[in-house]
Scaffold this active site. Structure first.
Site, mmCIF file in Angstrom:
data_model
loop_
_atom_site.group_PDB
_atom_site.id
_atom_site.type_symbol
_atom_site.label_atom_id
_atom_site.label_comp_id
_atom_site.label_asym_id
_atom_site.label_seq_id
_atom_site.Cartn_x
_atom_site.Cartn_y
_atom_site.Cartn_z
ATOM 1 N N LYS A 198 0.852 -1.188 0.000
ATOM 2 C CA LYS A 198 0.000 0.000 0.000
ATOM 3 C C LYS A 198 0.886 1.235 0.000
ATOM 4 O O LYS A 198 1.670 1.446 0.921
ATOM 5 C CB LYS A 198 -0.901 -0.015 1.244
ATOM 6 C CG LYS A 198 -1.768 1.226 1.346
ATOM 7 C CD LYS A 198 -2.801 1.095 2.448
ATOM 8 C CE LYS A 198 -3.639 2.347 2.549
ATOM 9 N NZ LYS A 198 -4.641 2.259 3.607
ATOM 10 N N LYS A 251 -2.210 -1.612 -3.850
ATOM 11 C CA LYS A 251 -3.067 -0.433 -3.830
ATOM 12 C C LYS A 251 -2.244 0.849 -3.904
ATOM 13 O O LYS A 251 -1.264 0.937 -3.168
ATOM 14 C CB LYS A 251 -3.852 -0.482 -2.514
ATOM 15 C CG LYS A 251 -4.654 0.742 -2.207
ATOM 16 C CD LYS A 251 -5.276 0.586 -0.848
ATOM 17 C CE LYS A 251 -6.033 1.843 -0.518
ATOM 18 N NZ LYS A 251 -6.492 1.884 0.828
HETATM 19 C C1 PBG Z 1 -7.403 3.540 5.507
HETATM 20 C C2 PBG Z 1 -7.800 3.264 4.115
HETATM 21 C C3 PBG Z 1 -7.643 4.178 3.070
HETATM 22 C C4 PBG Z 1 -8.217 3.599 1.942
HETATM 23 C C5 PBG Z 1 -8.687 2.336 2.310
HETATM 24 N N1 PBG Z 1 -8.403 2.135 3.669
HETATM 25 C C6 PBG Z 1 -7.104 5.565 3.081
HETATM 26 C C7 PBG Z 1 -5.767 5.829 3.576
HETATM 27 O O1 PBG Z 1 -4.928 4.949 3.761
HETATM 28 O O2 PBG Z 1 -5.513 6.994 3.831
HETATM 29 C C8 PBG Z 1 -8.289 4.279 0.619
HETATM 30 C C9 PBG Z 1 -9.309 3.813 -0.332
HETATM 31 C C10 PBG Z 1 -9.594 4.731 -1.453
HETATM 32 O O3 PBG Z 1 -8.961 5.778 -1.654
HETATM 33 O O4 PBG Z 1 -10.526 4.397 -2.200
HETATM 34 N N2 PBG Z 1 -6.871 2.591 6.275
#
Ligand code: PBG
Length: 327
Positions: A198, A251
């Site tokens: 991520k 992601k």
């Molecule tokens: C937070 C989380 C995020 C997303 C999914 N879980 C945001 C972040 O890490 O700031 C993002 C999903 C998206 O942008 O569609 N744990």
């Protein structure tokens, strides 16, 4: 000419025979936002998505399931008054997420219910982990203390009936800790879909608007990955594999197809890719301007993610695409 590649493209029938990648509703995991209110309310930062009520989310999940989408992932919008520095609400057994899991599993037992495990929707600091402020006034994210809370959170989801818990926090060692916590409480059957890869990405902006969960201080770069790198994607994936993850995630997806490809060549675990809010919004906005064909661009973007090596895709287009594919 002996060789004419165009022969394999000469008709729809021939093209369908040689087509290598097929997108189906079974590939989709549908992210759904939910809040404790009684209305299904629009989300300013994410046109086309709603913040569902507890009642409304069941109806939406049912429609998606009937279109062939096997799974949903839940994201709670928590009232500001319930957000605290220690994120206690994240493991409240009677909290919003456990309530919604129970209801979904009761009404749609075959729907795969996935939950996000991270503290940002519950934490008054807006970070995925617990925050300590250092002498320079900077936000320091506490790894091991956070992991303890994540275990409590995952247990509250497992107890309510979640099929898969999905840690999105990027703390070190959390997959092993979650596996041990789940097993020790008798939840050997609950799977872990780890957000192994991520990146710290500007593509998450609209999502943070949807949950009002943006960090109050600092950014997420000390835990989410640096997007200049791909080698550490392999390292993170291998660690999560050793720690007992059942599936892993990359992601964002669209701008990271090379990462999906690299990871798919180095792991035996199934790979999910998350077409995140910013990717969705860029397509939506261009289509709203009349500049691109929304269905066609969304479809093409999802085929590309699958072609790169993802077996499943989290996408806000899930239901729209399932409708399109069923025509
Ligand atoms: C937070 C989380 C995020 C997303 C999914 N879980 C945001 C972040 O890490 O700031 C993002 C999903 C998206 O942008 O569609 N744990």
């Amino acid at each position: 000419m002996l060789i004419r590649p165009r022969r394999n493209r000469k008709s729809a029938g021939v093209r369908s025979l040689v087509q290598e990648t097929t997108l189906t509703p079974q590939d989709f995991i549908y992210p759904l936002f939910v809040h404790a209110g009684t209305e299904n309310s629009p989300i300013d930062s994410m046109p086309g998505c709603l913040r569902w009520s507890e009642e409304g989310i069941v109806g939406e999940a049912k429609e998606a399931f009937e279109l062939g989408i096997p799974a949903v992932v839940l994201f709670p919008a928590v009232e500001e008054s319930k957000k605290t520095p220690l994120a206690e609400e994240s493991y409240n057994p009677e909290g919003l997420v456990p309530r919604v899991i129970r209801r979904l599993k009761k009404e749609l037992p075959e729907l795969v219910v996935i939950t996000d495990v991270a503290l940002d929707p519950y934490n008054s600091d807006g970070h995925d982990g617990l925050v300590e402020t250092n002498e320079r006034g900077e936000a320091v994210i506490l790894n091991d203390e956070t992991v303890e809370i994540l275990c409590k959170q995952a247990l509250s989801h497992a107890e309510a009936g979640a099929d898969i818990v999905s840690p999105s926090d990027m703390m070190d060692g959390r997959v092993e800790a979650l596996r041990e916590a789940l097993d020790s409480e008798g939840y050997q059957e609950v799977s872990i879909l780890s957000y192994s890869v991520k990146y710290a990405s500007a593509y998450y902006g609209p999502f943070r608007g949807a949950l009002n969960s943006a960090p109050k201080a600092g950014d997420k770069k000390t835990y989410q990955m640096d997007f200049h790198n791909v080698t550490e994607a392999i390292r993170e994936t291998q660690l999560d594999e050793q720690e007992g993850a059942d599936m892993i995630m990359v992601k964002p997806a669209g701008a990271y197809l090379d990462v999906i490809k690299t990871v798919s060549e180095t792991t035996a675990l199934p790979i999910a890719a998350y077409q995140v809010s910013g990717e969705y919004l860029m397509i939506k906005a261009a289509a709203a301007g009349g500049w691109v064909d929304e269905d066609k661009i969304a479809y093409e973007s999802l085929v590309a993610i699958k072609r790169a090596g993802a077996q499943m895709i989290l996408t806000y287009f899930a239901k729209q695409m399932a409708c399109l594919l069923s025509k």
